[in-house]
Design a protein around this motif. Sequence first.
Motif, PDB file in Angstrom:
ATOM      1  N   THR A 572       1.391  13.918  -6.870  1.00 55.63           N
ATOM      2  CA  THR A 572       2.115  13.695  -8.137  1.00 55.63           C
ATOM      3  C   THR A 572       3.346  12.826  -7.904  1.00 55.63           C
ATOM      4  N   SER A 573       4.067  13.109  -6.842  1.00 50.68           N
ATOM      5  CA  SER A 573       5.275  12.352  -6.524  1.00 50.68           C
ATOM      6  C   SER A 573       4.953  10.878  -6.274  1.00 50.68           C
ATOM      7  N   ILE A 574       3.854  10.612  -5.589  1.00 44.75           N
ATOM      8  CA  ILE A 574       3.447   9.221  -5.302  1.00 44.75           C
ATOM      9  C   ILE A 574       3.084   8.500  -6.600  1.00 44.75           C
ATOM     10  N   ASP A 767       2.427   2.779   1.582  1.00 45.61           N
ATOM     11  CA  ASP A 767       2.756   3.659   2.712  1.00 45.61           C
ATOM     12  C   ASP A 767       2.617   5.131   2.335  1.00 45.61           C
ATOM     13  N   ALA A 768       3.048   5.464   1.114  1.00 44.71           N
ATOM     14  CA  ALA A 768       2.993   6.857   0.664  1.00 44.71           C
ATOM     15  C   ALA A 768       1.548   7.327   0.525  1.00 44.71           C
ATOM     16  N   ASN A 769       0.685   6.473  -0.024  1.00 43.41           N
ATOM     17  CA  ASN A 769      -0.730   6.839  -0.155  1.00 43.41           C
ATOM     18  C   ASN A 769      -1.404   6.963   1.200  1.00 43.41           C
ATOM     19  N   LEU A 770      -1.031   6.086   2.121  1.00 44.46           N
ATOM     20  CA  LEU A 770      -1.587   6.172   3.474  1.00 44.46           C
ATOM     21  C   LEU A 770      -1.170   7.486   4.144  1.00 44.46           C
ATOM     22  N   LEU A 771       0.086   7.889   3.938  1.00 40.53           N
ATOM     23  CA  LEU A 771       0.567   9.161   4.484  1.00 40.53           C
ATOM     24  C   LEU A 771      -0.168  10.337   3.836  1.00 40.53           C
TER      25      LEU A 771
END
Length: 812
Positions: A572-574, A767-771
Amino acid sequence: MLEKQLVQQMGFPKDFLDQLADEKGLTDKEKEVFLSLFGDDLSRIQITLQLNISEGSLKEHLRGIYKKFQIGGKGPGKESRLKDYLTNRYQRWQAENSNSSLFIENTDVSIQTLVKKTRQQIQPYIQECCGTMRVLDMTQPIELGKIYTNVNILEKITGRTWREIAQLQEKVSRENFERWGRGTVKEERIPGIEAAEKFSKLMILGKPGAGKTTFLKHLAIQCIGGAFQAERVPVFITLKDFADIKEHPNLLEYLQRLLKGYSNEMEDISTLTSLLKAGKFFVLLDGLDEVREIDSSRILREIKQLSQQFPQNQFVITCRIAAKEYTFEKFTEVEVADFNEEQIANFSQKWFHSKNDPVKAERFLEKLKQDEPILELATNPLLLTLLCLVFENVGSFPSNRAELYEIGLDVLLKTWDVNRNIERDQVYKGLSLKRKEDLLSRIAHTTFQAGDYFFKKREIERYISEYIQNLPNAKTDPKALELDSEAVLKSIEAQHGLLVERARNIYSFSHLTFHEYLTARKIVTNCNQYDINDPTLRELVSHITEPNWREVFLLTVQMLDSADSFLLNLKTSIDLLVQNNEKVQKFLLWLDHKADSIKIRSSHNLSIRIFYFCAEFIYSFRIFYEAQLIEMVKEFHVDIQKEFHVDIQCEPELSLDHELYLLNQFRDSSSFLPKDAIITSIDDICKHYTFSSDIKIKLQIIKTKLKNLLREFPDPHQEQEKFQKLWASVRPIWCEDIRSLMILWRNIGHNWKFNNEQKKLLQQYYDANLLLVECLNSDCYVSREVRQEIEETLLLPIEEIEKWKSRRKDEH
């Protein structure tokens, strides 16, 4: 002949040299050098240290000496010729002086004979106590020579240097995060054996598991083997064993007791003292920090007394760096440096070769280089040994890194001492092992949140004070609490090495890996992992765009019993990162429609979405200039079957689009070889793919137009500058033709016109989705429903996510 050899080995008498120096008119400094070199038989390094002169000054004094003795020529032969001259003069001097006695000669001969005999007799003892090592869960000892890796020494103790936090934290800020850059101010290193040669009285300090004992054992083996200090008798004494003897013998008596078990001559204490007076012992005293506090003063007194009574011998003591409180006046203090990558490779190769498994050695190093947090632990020899043991048994590192770090932490907190039967003094009786972990977790979390990887001593003592004042039977007086907090800090540093002094009064965790692990541990113990609105988890998620928190995310998700709430919170945050950016939402909508438009497919819809997502980042946004598309796509290794890959050969539409993206990349080329590279690319596309006649006509027109232009171009090999200039004049027009065709034909290559802020936002979103995907695919527990929701809504615009949720609600 024997007399000549003895004199040259042992040095000439002082009164003989004094007389000769006065006769030749040596200056005071020349005389000091002359006596040290030919009387005390010191090496040149030892002379510079003893006389406090530089190597240049020493050479100058030697030139004066050789000149006054009329010794000509060049090179090392001059010293040998002067020795021969001195020997001849000495023989005449002996004949002229009635006071000379054969007693001295006979004593020297007997000393040499005794040293040789004693070395032979104690060799089995040295091999037995120093020839092998066995630590942690090793099932059997391993020969030291097979795995020993040369250590490096810091001549400046890091904790005593004056540094500012800003200097130390330069490369580990939130904006410029670099794991190996921590403590970027590096001190000069020298090989350990060089330090032992340089100083006759040496105190070796180091963190727990730094390899102090192993180095001391190596010195003993080298000495008894004749490779180092071959003229001395090595003795290896574990100070804890000496301190634990009930009768409390003095160190000289203990030394005799140790040696007479192997050498009959040592039955007489006078024989031992004769050898000590002649400076024939190499005394290795291991583990000063392992002596109990009740015995500490007595042991310090014994070491001081023996080293002062017989200063001609060489002494080396080891001690944990934070445990050293007493200063031996005549001893030089140095510090064992962490392993560098070369030493890590050397140790691990030796380890696996000793197990007859060189293939595993290469695989170990490959895996280590792929995992920086684990590589960072390997800088400590003890933890490197742990990693080798784990890899030896499993053939890889555990997929759950949190479990590996927990074992490493346990080694430093408990196992290392327990395995060696060492009982430390408990500074604060209420601070159990678990409470120490809780305290360290609290310090880690507080400092990590503040972005502080280094912290002042008074700050860390305040954290300790705040914690211990709530323990049962804790002192309430502020001054008493202050003293207790300082003692606890010293205890944690000395006994476990998890907090270390990086500069004077500036501390950090020994490894960033432990700082991250303990931060994650605090988050997990504090949160309600089943509550999607839990404030602790929400606070962690707020750091999604900060690179320095990446490892904390991965460790937290592995330590949770259920990661459902955390991962949904993260997803949700991403999505909210880009919710209010109209252009980005428009791009994500295009991405979804493009993936849906692929008619013939063998890949999952998410895989195709990821493919175009990465392609646009490289070829349209130009955020990743040097990236390889397929490698980027593979990083998002997620799909229903857990075997994510996009095989372009099996996806004709993706393969075609990839070719067009590459063709469009010529817009960034100032020159290219060969000159007809673009023409060849267009021909390949026409040859391998089927498309409508109007598209084929457009391609041919573009190709012909370019072909005619390139005909006028020079060879880029010969006239590169002219070629670049001509290409720059036609490139924008040609590229626009290609881009228009890509949009018309394949709906790719759009000019999104993102500004720098939007590109930065897209980078954060990527980067956030990859994490998120890494967390999802780590060794965590996540329900099938949550996994499905994340996979099916990954990289979707907000409006499509809402539609998906609505459909799911209707289905249920």
